[in-house]
Scaffold this motif. Structure first.
Motif, PDB file in Angstrom:
ATOM      1  N   ASP A  79       7.364   6.563 -11.849  1.00 13.44           N
ATOM      2  CA  ASP A  79       6.150   6.600 -11.041  1.00 13.44           C
ATOM      3  C   ASP A  79       6.184   5.539  -9.934  1.00 13.44           C
ATOM      4  N   ALA A  80       6.663   4.360 -10.247  1.00 11.07           N
ATOM      5  CA  ALA A  80       6.722   3.288  -9.249  1.00 11.07           C
ATOM      6  C   ALA A  80       7.695   3.632  -8.121  1.00 11.07           C
ATOM      7  N   ILE A  81       8.851   4.191  -8.451  1.00 16.40           N
ATOM      8  CA  ILE A  81       9.827   4.556  -7.418  1.00 16.40           C
ATOM      9  C   ILE A  81       9.262   5.690  -6.566  1.00 16.40           C
ATOM     10  N   GLU A  82       8.606   6.654  -7.195  1.00 18.80           N
ATOM     11  CA  GLU A  82       7.938   7.713  -6.427  1.00 18.80           C
ATOM     12  C   GLU A  82       6.898   7.114  -5.480  1.00 18.80           C
ATOM     13  N   ASP A  83       6.116   6.145  -5.982  1.00 20.54           N
ATOM     14  CA  ASP A  83       5.117   5.470  -5.139  1.00 20.54           C
ATOM     15  C   ASP A  83       5.780   4.738  -3.972  1.00 20.54           C
ATOM     16  N   HIS A  84       6.882   4.054  -4.233  1.00 17.28           N
ATOM     17  CA  HIS A  84       7.599   3.359  -3.161  1.00 17.28           C
ATOM     18  C   HIS A  84       8.072   4.355  -2.103  1.00 17.28           C
ATOM     19  N   ASN A  85       8.566   5.517  -2.539  1.00 22.10           N
ATOM     20  CA  ASN A  85       8.991   6.543  -1.588  1.00 22.10           C
ATOM     21  C   ASN A  85       7.806   7.013  -0.743  1.00 22.10           C
ATOM     22  N   LYS A  86       6.664   7.250  -1.381  1.00 23.03           N
ATOM     23  CA  LYS A  86       5.460   7.663  -0.645  1.00 23.03           C
ATOM     24  C   LYS A  86       5.043   6.575   0.342  1.00 23.03           C
ATOM     25  N   LEU A  87       5.157   5.337  -0.073  1.00 28.84           N
ATOM     26  CA  LEU A  87       4.784   4.241   0.815  1.00 28.84           C
ATOM     27  C   LEU A  87       5.735   4.151   2.003  1.00 28.84           C
ATOM     28  N   ARG A  88       7.032   4.252   1.746  1.00 27.26           N
ATOM     29  CA  ARG A  88       7.986   4.229   2.864  1.00 27.26           C
ATOM     30  C   ARG A  88       7.675   5.358   3.847  1.00 27.26           C
ATOM     31  N   ASP A  89       7.351   6.539   3.325  1.00 26.24           N
ATOM     32  CA  ASP A  89       7.012   7.671   4.183  1.00 26.24           C
ATOM     33  C   ASP A  89       5.716   7.406   4.955  1.00 26.24           C
ATOM     34  N   ALA A  90       4.725   6.808   4.299  1.00 29.10           N
ATOM     35  CA  ALA A  90       3.449   6.510   4.959  1.00 29.10           C
ATOM     36  C   ALA A  90       3.624   5.455   6.055  1.00 29.10           C
ATOM     37  N   VAL A  91       4.448   4.455   5.795  1.00 29.19           N
ATOM     38  CA  VAL A  91       4.721   3.429   6.805  1.00 29.19           C
ATOM     39  C   VAL A  91       5.449   4.063   7.992  1.00 29.19           C
ATOM     40  N   ALA A  92       6.413   4.910   7.725  1.00 34.02           N
ATOM     41  CA  ALA A  92       7.138   5.585   8.807  1.00 34.02           C
ATOM     42  C   ALA A  92       6.194   6.465   9.626  1.00 34.02           C
ATOM     43  N   ALA A  93       5.221   7.096   8.977  1.00 30.06           N
ATOM     44  CA  ALA A  93       4.273   7.965   9.676  1.00 30.06           C
ATOM     45  C   ALA A  93       3.444   7.188  10.694  1.00 30.06           C
ATOM     46  N   VAL A  94       3.161   5.930  10.418  1.00 32.74           N
ATOM     47  CA  VAL A  94       2.400   5.112  11.365  1.00 32.74           C
ATOM     48  C   VAL A  94       3.146   5.037  12.694  1.00 32.74           C
ATOM     49  N   GLY A  95       4.459   4.918  12.630  1.00 26.91           N
ATOM     50  CA  GLY A  95       5.278   4.797  13.823  1.00 26.91           C
ATOM     51  C   GLY A  95       5.313   6.035  14.704  1.00 26.91           C
TER      52      GLY A  95
END
Length: 172
Positions: A79-95
């Motif tokens: 679950d934590a690794i999945e969350d990290h992946n979602k976070l990386r994707d969300a941070v990239a989306a800001v850009g």
């Protein structure tokens, strides 16, 4: 020094930086760019440090604290690794948005939500699990590695999503 406290301190700083962004006038794109640059690099480095140092050790000693599923740290780590992946994707989306625009502010808000949900789970589950099951010596040794990694990568790391099941298989 304790890795669980370093992670909690990082979480507090992440919350602080998101709150700062909320208080900057959207027209002040210079300030927004600088604060977001710091926060986004910090989020990437923090996730990578956890994946390198904290979660492999949690997999060895964890017993699923509080509302974590199962009787070991496997499910909470997936679950934590999945969350990290979602976070990386969300941070990239800001850009993908122009700084200060409504779309940019909304994307930052979505990254904040993803990050906040993850931190809450991690604080209840993984960090509690580790405090209950890892020795003080182990927590200290990991804290030293974690702090050194974050210091070395203060400007960021290349964000790379990971396969959660493969991660657990490798470290479990």
């Amino acid at each position: 020094m304790d890795i669980t406290q370093l992670i909690l301190d990082d979480h507090a700083e992440q919350r602080r930086l998101f709150a700062i962004l909320e208080q900057i006038d959207p027209k002040d794109t210079d300030a927004l760019t600088k604060v977001w640059g710091r926060l986004s690099a910090f989020l990437y480095v923090h996730a990578e440090a956890e994946e390198r140092f904290f979660y492999p050790e949690l997999m060895k000693v964890g017993e699923a604290a509080n509302d974590a599923e199962g009787n070991d740290a496997g499910p909470e780590t997936i679950d934590a690794i999945e969350d990290h992946n979602k976070l990386r994707d969300a941070v990239a989306a800001v850009g993908r948005h122009k700084v200060g625009t409504k779309a940019w502010v909304e994307a930052v808000g979505k990254a904040n939500v993803v990050n906040s949900k993850h931190m809450g789970e991690e604080e209840r589950q993984g960090l509690t699990d580790f405090r209950l099951n890892a020795s003080l010596e182990s927590r200290h040794a990991l804290a030293v590695k974690f702090a050194a990694f974050e210091a070395e990568h203060i400007t960021g790391v290349k964000p790379v999503n990971k396969d959660p099941e493969a991660y657990v298989e490798k470290h479990g």
